[in-house]
Scaffold this active site. Structure first.
Site, PDB file in Angstrom:
ATOM      1  CG  ASP A 257      12.356  -5.474 -24.657  1.00 19.67           C
ATOM      2  OD1 ASP A 257      13.019  -6.379 -25.203  1.00 19.67           O
ATOM      3  OD2 ASP A 257      12.658  -4.271 -24.758  1.00 19.67           O
TER       4      ASP A 257
ATOM      5  CD  GLU B 231      15.786  -1.324 -24.368  1.00 16.66           C
ATOM      6  OE1 GLU B 231      16.986  -1.378 -24.745  1.00 16.66           O
ATOM      7  OE2 GLU B 231      14.825  -1.602 -25.093  1.00 16.66           O
TER       8      GLU B 231
ATOM      9  CD  GLU C  67      29.831   2.168 -27.722  1.00 19.77           C
ATOM     10  OE1 GLU C  67      30.943   2.484 -28.177  1.00 19.77           O
ATOM     11  OE2 GLU C  67      29.566   2.188 -26.483  1.00 19.77           O
TER      12      GLU C  67
ATOM     13  CG  HIS D 212      18.766   2.265 -23.659  1.00 26.03           C
ATOM     14  ND1 HIS D 212      19.344   3.304 -22.979  1.00 26.03           N
ATOM     15  CD2 HIS D 212      19.558   1.183 -23.421  1.00 26.03           C
ATOM     16  CE1 HIS D 212      20.418   2.879 -22.347  1.00 26.03           C
ATOM     17  NE2 HIS D 212      20.592   1.602 -22.605  1.00 26.03           N
TER      18      HIS D 212
ATOM     19  CG  HIS E  35      15.537  -0.443 -29.080  1.00 28.88           C
ATOM     20  ND1 HIS E  35      15.403  -1.804 -29.285  1.00 28.88           N
ATOM     21  CD2 HIS E  35      16.006   0.070 -30.233  1.00 28.88           C
ATOM     22  CE1 HIS E  35      15.785  -2.097 -30.528  1.00 28.88           C
ATOM     23  NE2 HIS E  35      16.155  -0.973 -31.105  1.00 28.88           N
TER      24      HIS E  35
ATOM     25  CG  ASP F 299      10.901  -2.239 -27.836  1.00 27.20           C
ATOM     26  OD1 ASP F 299      10.270  -1.374 -28.477  1.00 27.20           O
ATOM     27  OD2 ASP F 299      12.144  -2.337 -27.868  1.00 27.20           O
TER      28      ASP F 299
END
Length: 230
Positions: free
Chosen positions: A7, A9, A52, A57, A150, A155
């Site tokens: 995963d 970010e 945002e 995260h 997140h 994740d």
């Protein structure tokens, strides 16, 4: 069979629009069992993190300012993923950023032939249902209590458990204790390795316990009753 669940970010939704990676998390599966080996890194994106993205995260400009650049860690990443299949949720997004960064620092891209998208699998297995990682964890009874924001490594660990369920469940590897030989592992990595198995909980409800007790009362001369009286 070795597979990598991963995963990422990012600072936003579009690498071509100037967004960059800020975190990569990968976990190793062998025969659908997590081995405990993982790769995790935070990255300096060389640009501000929009508010945002920070809300998703929680990785701030200050936190990321002293982290390595992608080009500084790319060889470690390539070494870890090897030539294994790469599993991600909405994989085109993650592959787009990984390969964008690879191209930016002059490295070959990760072939899309290696891509396995759990979102596509989930839509096929559960049409009409919600297919977010949270929704799939809830469907399969996977503990989400640690997921307040997140995070790429967390994740990836959750997605590895979801992937096992989507592709047959734990029965495909039940009872197998896999000791995986780890190549090029430092002493510090060996000390920190933890064997992890996907967790599922099957606690019966009160109603199920009552129905079970009622069923047992209907049995005539059960074997365990004979053993107790003997």
């Amino acid at each position: 069979m070795r597979e990598i669940v991963f995963d990422t970010e990012t600072t936003g939704l579009s690498f071509s629009g100037g967004d960059r990676l800020v975190e990569i998390g990968c976990v190793e599966l062998v025969n659908k069992v997590m081995t405990g080996r993982h790769y995790h890194v935070y990255l300096n994106p060389e640009r501000p993190v929009p508010v945002e993205a920070f809300r998703v995260h929680g990785l701030s400009d200050v936190f990321l300012s002293d982290k390595p650049l992608f080009r500084d860690v790319v060889e470690d990443l390539i070494d870890f993923i090897g030539d294994s299949p790469m599993i991600a949720h909405n994989a085109n997004f993650d592959f787009g950023f990984i390969n964008g960064e690879m191209t930016r620092c002059g490295r070959p891209i990760v072939s899309l032939d290696r891509m396995v998208d759990t979102l596509v699998i989930a839509r096929t297995r559960h049409p009409g249902a919600k297919h977010t990682l949270d929704a799939l964890c809830s469907r399969y009874g996977i503990d989400l209590s640690a997921r307040t924001l997140h995070g790429a490594l967390l994740d990836a660990q959750l997605l590895a458990q979801v992937y096992v369920e989507l592709t047959g469940g734990r029965q495909i590897s039940m009872g197998l204790a896999v000791d995986v030989p780890v190549m090029r592992e430092t002493a510090a990595e060996a000390t920190s390795r933890v064997h992890v198995r996907p967790a599922r909980h099957f606690a019966p409800s009160e109603a199920e316990l009552e129905r079970h007790a009622a069923f047992l009362k209907k049995l005539e001369e059960p074997i365990w009753g004979q053993a107790a009286s003997g």
